[in-house]
Structures are given as C-alpha cells and as structure tokens.
Design a protein around this motif. Structure first.
Motif, short mmCIF file in Angstrom:
data_model
loop_
_atom_site.label_atom_id
_atom_site.label_comp_id
_atom_site.label_asym_id
_atom_site.label_seq_id
_atom_site.Cartn_x
_atom_site.Cartn_y
_atom_site.Cartn_z
N THR A 144 1.02 -1.11 0.16
CA THR A 144 -0.02 -0.18 0.41
C THR A 144 1.13 1.39 -0.07
OG1 THR A 144 -1.89 -1.17 1.13
CG2 THR A 144 -1.83 0.92 1.51
N GLU A 145 1.89 1.38 1.18
CA GLU A 145 3.11 2.14 1.31
C GLU A 145 3.46 3.03 -0.45
OE1 GLU A 145 6.24 4.00 3.70
OE2 GLU A 145 5.48 1.20 3.92
N ILE A 146 4.45 1.38 -1.83
CA ILE A 146 4.55 2.07 -2.36
C ILE A 146 3.90 1.88 -3.36
CG2 ILE A 146 5.75 1.00 -4.17
CD1 ILE A 146 8.10 1.75 -2.04
N GLU A 147 2.63 1.60 -3.48
CA GLU A 147 1.34 1.43 -4.89
C GLU A 147 0.72 3.15 -4.61
OE1 GLU A 147 -0.16 1.01 -6.80
OE2 GLU A 147 1.46 -1.32 -6.60
N LYS A 148 0.84 3.90 -2.76
CA LYS A 148 0.85 5.88 -3.91
C LYS A 148 1.34 5.89 -3.64
CE LYS A 148 -1.70 5.08 1.64
NZ LYS A 148 -1.29 5.92 2.64
N VAL B 138 12.62 7.77 -3.48
CA VAL B 138 11.89 8.12 -2.19
C VAL B 138 11.37 6.15 -2.33
CG1 VAL B 138 10.34 8.87 -0.60
CG2 VAL B 138 11.21 10.38 -2.05
N GLN B 139 10.79 5.59 -3.36
CA GLN B 139 10.71 4.55 -3.27
C GLN B 139 11.44 3.43 -3.06
OE1 GLN B 139 7.36 2.50 -6.46
NE2 GLN B 139 7.47 4.50 -7.18
N VAL B 140 13.03 3.52 -3.66
CA VAL B 140 13.68 2.63 -3.34
C VAL B 140 14.32 2.71 -2.19
CG1 VAL B 140 16.45 2.35 -4.07
CG2 VAL B 140 14.54 2.60 -6.10
N ASP B 141 14.69 3.64 -0.99
CA ASP B 141 14.36 4.13 -0.30
C ASP B 141 13.30 3.18 0.63
OD1 ASP B 141 17.05 5.44 -0.63
OD2 ASP B 141 15.61 7.19 -0.27
N ILE B 142 12.40 3.39 0.22
CA ILE B 142 11.11 3.11 1.29
C ILE B 142 11.44 1.50 1.35
CG2 ILE B 142 8.83 2.47 0.92
CD1 ILE B 142 8.33 5.47 1.38
N LEU B 143 11.39 0.87 -0.22
CA LEU B 143 11.94 -0.54 -0.64
C LEU B 143 12.71 -1.27 0.39
CD1 LEU B 143 10.97 -0.66 -4.15
CD2 LEU B 143 9.84 -1.72 -2.46
N ASN B 144 13.64 -0.14 0.67
CA ASN B 144 15.15 -1.10 1.01
C ASN B 144 15.08 -1.49 2.81
OD1 ASN B 144 16.76 -1.00 -0.76
ND2 ASN B 144 17.72 0.81 -1.09
N ASP C 189 1.37 8.38 -7.55
CA ASP C 189 2.01 9.44 -7.72
C ASP C 189 3.29 9.80 -8.65
OD1 ASP C 189 0.63 10.53 -5.20
OD2 ASP C 189 2.39 10.32 -3.96
N TYR C 190 3.85 8.59 -9.00
CA TYR C 190 4.42 8.96 -10.69
C TYR C 190 3.57 8.83 -11.18
CZ TYR C 190 7.83 6.92 -13.56
OH TYR C 190 8.83 7.17 -14.57
N HIS C 191 2.95 8.18 -11.36
CA HIS C 191 2.45 8.24 -12.90
C HIS C 191 1.26 8.98 -13.05
CE1 HIS C 191 3.01 4.34 -13.69
NE2 HIS C 191 3.34 3.34 -13.04
N ASN C 192 1.21 10.00 -11.93
CA ASN C 192 0.59 11.43 -12.40
C ASN C 192 1.65 12.09 -13.12
OD1 ASN C 192 -2.32 10.61 -11.33
ND2 ASN C 192 -1.67 10.42 -8.66
N LEU C 193 2.71 12.06 -12.45
CA LEU C 193 3.21 13.08 -12.05
C LEU C 193 3.88 13.07 -14.30
CD1 LEU C 193 5.95 13.02 -9.73
CD2 LEU C 193 4.55 14.95 -10.51
N GLN C 194 3.20 11.67 -14.73
CA GLN C 194 4.08 11.46 -16.05
C GLN C 194 2.86 11.89 -16.83
OE1 GLN C 194 4.21 6.54 -16.18
NE2 GLN C 194 5.96 7.17 -16.94
N THR C 195 1.84 11.46 -16.19
CA THR C 195 0.66 12.25 -17.07
C THR C 195 0.24 14.02 -17.09
OG1 THR C 195 -0.39 10.27 -16.28
CG2 THR C 195 -1.97 11.97 -17.70
#
Length: 201
Positions: free
Chosen positions: A140-144, A175-181, A148-154
């Motif tokens: 859920t944390e990563i999906e949020k 940030v996604q990489v940091d959170i995944l780590n 956001d990333y896909h919104n920026l991409q649009t």
C-alpha cells in the motif's frame, strides 16, 4: 480386453443353448401388434423420441447462443486490453522522448531506479504467503508513491516546466527505492527475531 471376453462368453452360451432358443417361437401376431402401436403413435404426431429430440435441440441452441455470447465477451475484453496496452505504450514512449529531449542522463536514472524498484518489489513479494498483513502494508505504501509517479507522468506532456517535473519523478523513484530498502531491512529483522526471539531487534 474385458469386452472381448464378455462377447466370447455370450457367443459360447448361445452355441451351447441353441436348441432351446430354436424351440421357442415368437408368438403369433407380435410383429403386427408392434407395427400397429408404432403407426398409432405416428398418427397422434408423437414420435417415440420426439420429446428427447426437442430437448436436445433446445440444449444445442442454448449452448450455441451461450458460446456466441462468451466469444463476443472475450473478443471485447481482448480489444479493450489491446487498446489499453497501446495507450500505455504511447504514454511511455512520449515520456521517454520528453525526458531524452530534456537530458539523456535523466532517462538513464529513471531506467536504473525502475529496475531496482521492480527487483526489490519481487523480493518483498516473497513474504506475501507467510506474512500477508505486513506485505499488504508495504505494498500500500509503495502503491501510493507509484500512483503519484504515474500522475506526474501524465502531467509531463502538458506542463511548461518539464525539467522540474522530470526531477520530481526521479525524486519519487528515489523515495520508492529508499522505502523498499527499509522494508527489506524490516523483513530481515523480523526473520532474525523469529529465529531467535530472545535477541532484541
């Protein structure tokens, strides 16, 4: 093999009891009675198997109409899927082109972060079976962030300040990489604790 033995046994029985079969004759008038009963049912318009034939025809018609329905539904789903892939591909291509026009190094960074994110998410997915609650929380944390990333991409093709937006996209990936780590570190600590509960985390 078994049916051959049964057939041979039947043939042998008939040979051995042939004389008894020949002794008994068909009662007189039996064929006339059968013929008469069949012609009466024909006159009434009821064929011996008419009802079952009608049921079979109805079943065939309904199964054919169901097959047509499912074939049309499958075709529609396939068409929608192809259209979605086309849209996604064209959006991805336009993003890559914009990033390449701004600065090629940004494109390389984005590809690098995207592959890191994918591999780390695969690692985290391994806990889904053993600890679904923790997995869903992480996902859920990563999906949020991913949303956001896909919104920026649009927004990228429409915004006048594309370089700032690309930097924001890269920051989102970082940030996604940091959170995944951090999530992977938590998973390791949980594993250690389960193996040695006396040891403090």
């Amino acid at each position: 093999m078994k049916s051959q033995k049964n057939t041979q046994g039947l043939e042998q029985f008939i040979r051995e009891n042939r004389a008894e079969f020949d002794m008994h004759e068909v009662p007189a008038g039996l064929w006339d009675k059968l013929d008469k009963s069949l012609s009466e049912s024909d006159k009434k318009g009821i064929a011996p198997n008419e009802e079952s034939d009608e049921i079979i025809i109805k079943f065939k018609k309904s199964s054919i109409s169901k097959m047509k329905f499912w074939a049309m539904a499958a075709s529609l789903i396939l068409l929608i899927g192809c259209f979605a892939v086309f849209l996604f591909q064209s959006k991805t291509n336009s993003t890559e082109q914009i990033v390449a026009n701004i600065a090629p190094q940004y494109g390389n960074q984005m590809v690098q972060y995207a592959s890191l994110i994918e591999s780390k998410r695969e690692e985290i997915k391994q806990i889904e079976e053993h600890d679904p609650v923790l997995y869903n929380e992480f996902e859920t944390e990563i999906e949020k962030l991913n949303k956001d990333y896909h919104n920026l991409q649009t927004e990228l093709s429409a915004t006048p300040n594309q370089e700032d937006l690309v930097k924001a996209m890269i920051q989102n990936l970082q940030v996604q990489v940091d959170i995944l780590n951090r999530q992977l570190t938590i998973i390791e600590k949980v594993k250690e604790y389960k193996q040695n509960p006396m040891k403090s985390i």
